[in-house]
Structure formats: C-alpha cells, structure tokens
Design a protein around this motif. Sequence first.
Motif, PDB file in Angstrom:
ATOM      1  N   LEU A 176       1.829  10.372   9.148  1.00 35.26           N
ATOM      2  CA  LEU A 176       1.465   8.962   8.349  1.00 35.26           C
ATOM      3  C   LEU A 176       2.761   7.815   9.604  1.00 35.26           C
ATOM      4  O   LEU A 176       2.591   7.174   8.886  1.00 35.26           O
ATOM      5  N   VAL A 179      -5.809   6.770   5.532  1.00 42.46           N
ATOM      6  CA  VAL A 179      -5.091   5.614   4.999  1.00 42.46           C
ATOM      7  C   VAL A 179      -5.464   4.595   5.962  1.00 42.46           C
ATOM      8  O   VAL A 179      -5.231   4.348   7.007  1.00 42.46           O
ATOM      9  N   LYS A 180      -5.545   3.151   5.767  1.00 39.21           N
ATOM     10  CA  LYS A 180      -6.073   2.392   6.316  1.00 39.21           C
ATOM     11  C   LYS A 180      -4.796   1.644   6.742  1.00 39.21           C
ATOM     12  O   LYS A 180      -4.621   1.138   7.887  1.00 39.21           O
ATOM     13  N   LEU A 239      -0.355   1.367   5.447  1.00 42.19           N
ATOM     14  CA  LEU A 239       0.202   2.041   4.549  1.00 42.19           C
ATOM     15  C   LEU A 239       1.690   1.751   4.633  1.00 42.19           C
ATOM     16  O   LEU A 239       2.309   0.995   5.628  1.00 42.19           O
ATOM     17  N   THR A 254      -2.958  -0.672  -3.154  1.00 39.87           N
ATOM     18  CA  THR A 254      -4.044   0.091  -2.966  1.00 39.87           C
ATOM     19  C   THR A 254      -2.724   1.626  -3.009  1.00 39.87           C
ATOM     20  O   THR A 254      -2.032   1.522  -2.287  1.00 39.87           O
ATOM     21  N   ASN A 287       0.999  -1.321  -0.038  1.00 36.04           N
ATOM     22  CA  ASN A 287      -0.020  -0.093   0.567  1.00 36.04           C
ATOM     23  C   ASN A 287       0.902   1.328   0.160  1.00 36.04           C
ATOM     24  O   ASN A 287       1.533   1.273   0.738  1.00 36.04           O
ATOM     25  N   LEU A 329       1.520   5.482  -0.843  1.00 34.70           N
ATOM     26  CA  LEU A 329       0.926   7.406  -0.779  1.00 34.70           C
ATOM     27  C   LEU A 329       1.863   7.653  -1.453  1.00 34.70           C
ATOM     28  O   LEU A 329       2.645   7.437  -1.424  1.00 34.70           O
ATOM     29  N   TYR A 366      -3.350   5.047  -2.250  1.00 34.88           N
ATOM     30  CA  TYR A 366      -3.377   6.473  -2.689  1.00 34.88           C
ATOM     31  C   TYR A 366      -2.750   7.745  -2.512  1.00 34.88           C
ATOM     32  O   TYR A 366      -1.457   8.486  -2.590  1.00 34.88           O
TER      33      TYR A 366
END
Length: 240
Positions: free
Chosen positions: A117, A73-74, A76, A32, A7, A9, A34
């Motif tokens: 984060l 954000v679930k 990362l 995923t 994942n 971002l 972001y």
Amino acid sequence: MNLSGKNVLVTGANRGIGLALVEALLGRGVETIYATYRSSANRATLESLGDRVVPVPMILGDVTTIQELPNAVKSLDVLINNAGIFTGADLLADTEQDLRNDLETNLFGTLAVSKALLPILERSGSAAIANVASVAALGAMPGFGGYSISKAAVHSMTQSLRGKLKNSNVSVHGIYPGPVATRMTEGVDMPTTPANVVAANILDGIEKGTEYIFPDGMSEQLGSAYLQSPVSLEQAASDF
C-alpha cells in the motif's frame, strides 16, 4: 494530522481493537474506512456500520490476499496495521514452527501490507503508517516468548520504516498497547483496558504525530520506563 476527510485502512477490523478503531474513525469524520476481515462470516459486522466502511477480505498470512489490496483501495492517507496473532508460544516448550508462525504473520504479514500500500500512501499529500506492536515488544514477557519476539520485530521494522521514509510525506508510528479487553486476552490474568478507550487514544496519537503511542494505563507506565531505562522495563516484564 486531522483525520477528518481522510481515507483510512484498518487491518484485522472485524473484532477487538480493529473494530473499535473503525467505530472511532466513524466519529472523526473520516471519508472512507477500508476494513479488512478474515472470513465471510465477519463481513456482516462491518457492513452494518454504513456506507463509509468498505469491507475488504484479507488474511495476514496469505500473500495473495495482501497483493490484492491495492486493487480494492482507490485512495489512502492512513494505514493502521492492527491485524496479528497471539499464540502464546513458549520459547523452550514449543516447536520452532510455532515461533515461525508468529513471525510470519505478525512481522512479514505486516511488512507485506505496508509494502503493497505504500505507493498509494505516497500519492497522498500527508500520509501515515501506524503499526500495532505491544509493550511486549519493548520488554519481553517470557511466558509469551513467540509473541514477544514477533512484536519486537514489528517494533524494529517500524523504526526502520521511519528511517527509510523520513524524507517522504509518510510518517510512521509505533503503537504499544498493554492488555486490552478483547478475545485475544480472554483467560489472561491481568487488568485489561476497554478496546474503545485504546482505539481513541491511538487515533489521538496519530493526529498529534506521536511516534511512540502508549494507549492505556499499563503501556503509559511501562513505556515511560522503557524511554528512561530499557533495562528497568526488561526487569519489570520478566514477571509475566
């Protein structure tokens, strides 16, 4: 690090290097992505890339939008701090406020995103922070004084974060591109590298665990000079 299944971002993802990074990540099996964007007009571009891309509103100079990131954000594994500004502020000709704008956005905005984060990254088994600086961070380009100072600060911040996190599961990478063919470099009279080439090289560097990533021909040349002799790079960059 293998990016497949991770994942990620990417800040400033609606155009330029950021958008190229999102597109390149899609080809590497990322679970995923972001993707942050500044305004609603930019959202459609990201939504068109499919369900694996999750658009997230964020303005690097707006602390409130940065503080909201953890809520969006679930999970990362990789943070790529790409967002930034290029004002072309001149040290002698422009105001102190012009220079502060560069620093507030490129340095303090990037640091705020990283701090917001980091707790989520620390929950990953193997995580990374990658900060997009510039070759101007290593050898100042006098014609772009404000930008050079702000990116030098990003470089120093990257080194500091690497030291602070050296005993953690989070690796820290600095990215030092030369001129890239994006809207930011329109009108700049020097050779540029396509954004998709730069994005692919950045991801290669993260996967290889490279701490200093030079993702294009110019940055490879200047980066080599910096690693051998910082003074020689300063002299080479002084012509810009």
